[in-house]
Design a protein around this motif. Structure first.
Motif, PDB file in Angstrom:
ATOM      1  N   ASN B 198       0.753  -1.148  -0.059  1.00  0.00           N
ATOM      2  CA  ASN B 198       0.166   0.028  -0.191  1.00  0.00           C
ATOM      3  C   ASN B 198       0.877   1.129  -0.057  1.00  0.00           C
ATOM      4  O   ASN B 198       1.440   1.573   0.930  1.00  0.00           O
ATOM      5  N   LEU B 199       0.926   2.003  -1.131  1.00  0.00           N
ATOM      6  CA  LEU B 199       1.738   2.980  -1.227  1.00  0.00           C
ATOM      7  C   LEU B 199       1.174   4.440  -0.857  1.00  0.00           C
ATOM      8  O   LEU B 199       1.722   5.331  -0.900  1.00  0.00           O
ATOM      9  N   ASP B 200      -0.022   4.370  -0.285  1.00  0.00           N
ATOM     10  CA  ASP B 200      -0.788   5.544  -0.071  1.00  0.00           C
ATOM     11  C   ASP B 200       0.127   6.430   1.095  1.00  0.00           C
ATOM     12  O   ASP B 200       0.215   7.815   0.918  1.00  0.00           O
ATOM     13  N   ASN B 201       0.620   5.733   1.960  1.00  0.00           N
ATOM     14  CA  ASN B 201       1.305   6.521   3.052  1.00  0.00           C
ATOM     15  C   ASN B 201       2.883   6.446   2.970  1.00  0.00           C
ATOM     16  O   ASN B 201       3.650   6.761   3.689  1.00  0.00           O
ATOM     17  N   ASP B 202       3.221   5.901   1.711  1.00  0.00           N
ATOM     18  CA  ASP B 202       4.499   5.507   1.638  1.00  0.00           C
ATOM     19  C   ASP B 202       5.240   6.192   0.220  1.00  0.00           C
ATOM     20  O   ASP B 202       5.341   5.730  -0.542  1.00  0.00           O
ATOM     21  N   ARG B 203       5.432   7.520   0.266  1.00  0.00           N
ATOM     22  CA  ARG B 203       5.986   8.388  -0.515  1.00  0.00           C
ATOM     23  C   ARG B 203       7.029   7.948  -1.287  1.00  0.00           C
ATOM     24  O   ARG B 203       7.464   7.902  -2.304  1.00  0.00           O
ATOM     25  N   ARG B 204       8.305   7.456  -0.488  1.00  0.00           N
ATOM     26  CA  ARG B 204       9.134   6.926  -0.958  1.00  0.00           C
ATOM     27  C   ARG B 204       9.058   5.649  -1.851  1.00  0.00           C
ATOM     28  O   ARG B 204       9.850   5.561  -3.133  1.00  0.00           O
ATOM     29  N   ALA B 205       8.444   4.774  -1.469  1.00  0.00           N
ATOM     30  CA  ALA B 205       7.974   3.761  -2.362  1.00  0.00           C
ATOM     31  C   ALA B 205       7.336   4.279  -3.709  1.00  0.00           C
ATOM     32  O   ALA B 205       7.972   3.473  -4.943  1.00  0.00           O
ATOM     33  N   ARG B 206       6.315   5.378  -3.596  1.00  0.00           N
ATOM     34  CA  ARG B 206       5.955   5.737  -4.754  1.00  0.00           C
ATOM     35  C   ARG B 206       7.041   6.518  -5.476  1.00  0.00           C
ATOM     36  O   ARG B 206       7.190   6.374  -7.008  1.00  0.00           O
ATOM     37  N   LEU B 207       8.088   7.064  -5.003  1.00  0.00           N
ATOM     38  CA  LEU B 207       9.195   7.727  -6.014  1.00  0.00           C
ATOM     39  C   LEU B 207       9.779   6.685  -6.462  1.00  0.00           C
ATOM     40  O   LEU B 207      10.215   7.071  -7.820  1.00  0.00           O
ATOM     41  N   ARG B 208      10.086   5.589  -5.825  1.00  0.00           N
ATOM     42  CA  ARG B 208      10.732   4.677  -6.668  1.00  0.00           C
ATOM     43  C   ARG B 208      10.090   4.035  -7.672  1.00  0.00           C
ATOM     44  O   ARG B 208      10.694   3.941  -8.774  1.00  0.00           O
ATOM     45  N   PHE B 209       8.781   4.011  -7.379  1.00  0.00           N
ATOM     46  CA  PHE B 209       8.076   3.442  -8.523  1.00  0.00           C
ATOM     47  C   PHE B 209       7.963   4.163  -9.682  1.00  0.00           C
ATOM     48  O   PHE B 209       7.983   3.804 -11.142  1.00  0.00           O
ATOM     49  N   GLU B 210       7.824   5.502  -9.554  1.00  0.00           N
ATOM     50  CA  GLU B 210       8.076   6.563 -10.738  1.00  0.00           C
ATOM     51  C   GLU B 210       9.181   6.548 -11.364  1.00  0.00           C
ATOM     52  O   GLU B 210       9.433   6.740 -12.603  1.00  0.00           O
ATOM     53  N   GLY B 211      10.330   6.581 -10.741  1.00  0.00           N
ATOM     54  CA  GLY B 211      11.628   6.449 -11.046  1.00  0.00           C
ATOM     55  C   GLY B 211      11.806   5.312 -12.076  1.00  0.00           C
ATOM     56  O   GLY B 211      12.366   5.191 -13.421  1.00  0.00           O
ATOM     57  N   LEU B 212      11.413   4.066 -11.519  1.00  0.00           N
ATOM     58  CA  LEU B 212      11.251   2.959 -12.360  1.00  0.00           C
ATOM     59  C   LEU B 212      10.671   3.128 -13.783  1.00  0.00           C
ATOM     60  O   LEU B 212      11.177   2.796 -14.696  1.00  0.00           O
ATOM     61  N   ARG B 213       9.516   3.547 -13.698  1.00  0.00           N
ATOM     62  CA  ARG B 213       8.568   3.855 -14.904  1.00  0.00           C
ATOM     63  C   ARG B 213       9.455   4.811 -15.769  1.00  0.00           C
ATOM     64  O   ARG B 213       9.508   4.358 -17.132  1.00  0.00           O
ATOM     65  N   SER B 214       9.890   5.926 -15.336  1.00  0.00           N
ATOM     66  CA  SER B 214      10.755   6.719 -16.372  1.00  0.00           C
ATOM     67  C   SER B 214      11.760   5.980 -17.007  1.00  0.00           C
ATOM     68  O   SER B 214      11.927   6.286 -18.219  1.00  0.00           O
ATOM     69  N   ALA B 215      12.476   5.168 -16.092  1.00  0.00           N
ATOM     70  CA  ALA B 215      13.548   4.506 -16.825  1.00  0.00           C
ATOM     71  C   ALA B 215      12.926   3.518 -18.050  1.00  0.00           C
ATOM     72  O   ALA B 215      13.699   3.507 -19.156  1.00  0.00           O
TER      73      ALA B 215
END
Lengths: 338, 338
Positions: B198-215
């Motif tokens: 659950n990423l709702d309260n986990d900004r850092r995991a969200r950021l990693r996910f976004e970074g992954l998608r960019s790559a």
DNA sequence: CTGAAAGCGCTTACAG
DNA sequence: CTGAAAGCGCTTACAG
């Protein structure tokens, strides 16, 4: 900045004095209202609370504690943070604290070192905590004396195999070791190995070991081979020591580990080496960690109640008389590895 | 009881006053000696220290802090104790604190909840700590305001992908996610799955996910399938979500996990289901936990430096100016699962 | 229901 | 090098 207009003034620290002045009451009245003590006229209360909010007043607990001669701090000393077991105790403490009138935990680490513990407790006592929760019964004489002389409540956690300074909350590690032995003997295992970590500073692991041996003796058995790491417990040490034990001359068909971390290492070693569990060798741990439970073959182990120990420690320190011992128990988890 | 004869008197709490009286000096002199402040005659010092020891005097830090208007407390707020990552940060903080003039950590848990964090910080500020170390950049407006208005140092730990209130110490989770994507694409993986919590309260995991998608986007790819648990990360959730993902219609040849706990669960599921890693599916985590490293196939992951973050947070709060951001970095660990 | 005063146990200028 | 005095910001009897 217009949005900031209704915010508290930037600098000037606000004290009861300022609140009292602005609300046209005395400091004692403000104090009483903030602590819900004594009879207060409704409109006085409202007026004061409004000022409190407007000024963003936060009472200074340092002054409050000094004046009232009691603090809402609870000193907690745990041996380590690297073993997940202790953070779990902290979670329990935290849960227990939530039910109180906002007491706060001050946490320190003793690193399994009674000298360090002594220093840490000295530093903690300087904050006049309501209670000190520490781990186990092994303390320096000076620590014991400080604790006895101070009038704080003391809870010794994890262990109940000795007499507490004040209160003890935990389980009998000797019984857990004994139960392990009985259980495994009943399941038919006969050739016992033991894999442990450095027990010099780990009285509870020693007690479990002793309990285990008693059970084996009673069954006319003994530990046939053992491998003990010089380091603290870890998955890596468990792997290494398991390899060492199994490479030895004495065949074993079951290995009892000093705890789950070590046992998980044992399982990993067996997986790597193509040793089948429990066919070639059975594995038994202690603690009931989630990681062991989640493995493809759930780790056979004894569940201790770390969370409950922490929670109960807080409750006990609030209500129980000196001399109380509380047994939080343990239970055998069958699992699939033994 | 003769052994107790030379011990401090049982009841009477001893204060500077008593020490001063007994040593025939003034309270200020006792205070100066105890804090090594100002010039003191050698024999005065000796005389006083003797009395201090004889009486078992322990200075009351509450009074001391009130008088000197500064405390040696450091407030620490972490989101949780059940994820081993945060106890590791605490270990770093503890190590950093050891190098200081005995500052003490007061630790509280926010449970990933900004409202709870607000209450906890309010309670902490009442103790007038020297600094508050908290986690991440997500705070309520009220929290932000309290922190800005108070004159304590503030360190936001773990993340550096935003501007800090005062100081930030951590790593770029966006970059870590990006690096993960690049690394895996370079290694030839093309069909990406994602298993998260659950990423709702986990900004850092969200950021990693976004970074992954960019790559992945840059490589003309995207995440083909994902399974996201409704709960916090855990080995169990990792097992479950991996099963769900692999049972889906979309084939993947590599799964990126929100963190190592989830990834270990993924490995356990594959072991149970007879799925070969990385032959059938590759697994990549985040954090570099010991458990992943110790598995028969070491988990491929990114190592973050939790201990370093905690230690650096303390150092930074003691020395760095407001606005400082410190990058503690990360590194790819090849491992054997991807 | 409210206020004035003393005091909690230290530290910190200020004087000498 | 040392001491007397004021004060840190609250709380707590005590009076009224």
């Amino acid at each position: 900045m217009t949005a900031k207009q209704r915010l508290p003034d930037r600098k000037s620290k606000v004290t009861v004095r300022e609140v009292a002045l602005r609300a046209n009451v005395s400091e004692s009245t403000v104090s009483r209202i903030l602590r819900n003590k004594g009879p207060i006229a409704d409109d006085t209360r409202e007026k004061v609370m409004e000022v409190v909010r407007a000024m963003g007043y936060v009472p200074n607990r340092i002054a409050g504690s000094l004046a009232s001669l009691n603090s809402n701090l609870v000193g907690v000393i745990i041996p380590s943070l690297s073993n997940i077991v202790f953070p779990e105790v902290l979670q329990g403490i935290h849960a227990g604290l939530e039910a109180t009138d906002n007491m706060q935990a001050v946490i320190s680490i003793s690193n399994y070192d009674v000298e360090l513990e002594e220093n840490v407790i000295r530093g903690l006592l300087a904050w006049k905590p309501a209670a000190v929760l520490t781990t186990g019964f092994e303390h320096s004489d000076a620590t014991r004396r400080m604790l006895e002389l101070s009038d704080v409540r003391v809870v010794e956690m994890m262990d109940i195999d000795s007499d507490p300074i004040d209160i003890a909350v935990g389980m009998s590690h000797r019984s857990a070791g004994y139960a392990t032995g009985r259980h495994l003997v009943e399941k038919g295992w006969r050739r016992f190995g033991y894999v442990g970590h450095n027990l010099d500073n780990d009285r509870r692991a020693r007690l479990r070991f002793e309990g285990l041996r008693s059970a084996l003796f009673e069954a006319g058995l003994d530990i046939a081979a053992r491998a003990v790491a010089g380091s603290a417990s870890s998955v890596g040490a468990g792997k290494q020591m398991t390899a060492q034990l199994l490479d030895g001359d004495t065949p074993v068909d079951v290995i009892v580990y000093s705890n789950d971390d070590m046992a998980v290492g044992g399982v990993f070693h067996c997986q790597s080496a193509g040793i089948s569990i429990p066919g070639d060798v059975a594995v038994f741990g202690f603690n009931g960690l989630d990681i062991g439970f989640q493995m493809p073959q759930p780790l056979s182990t004894i569940r201790s109640n770390r969370f409950l120990i922490g929670k109960t420690a807080i409750e006990a320190m609030l209500t129980e008389p000196a001399g109380t011992k509380i047994d939080t128990g343990f239970e055998i988890f069958e699992g699939g590895t033994a």
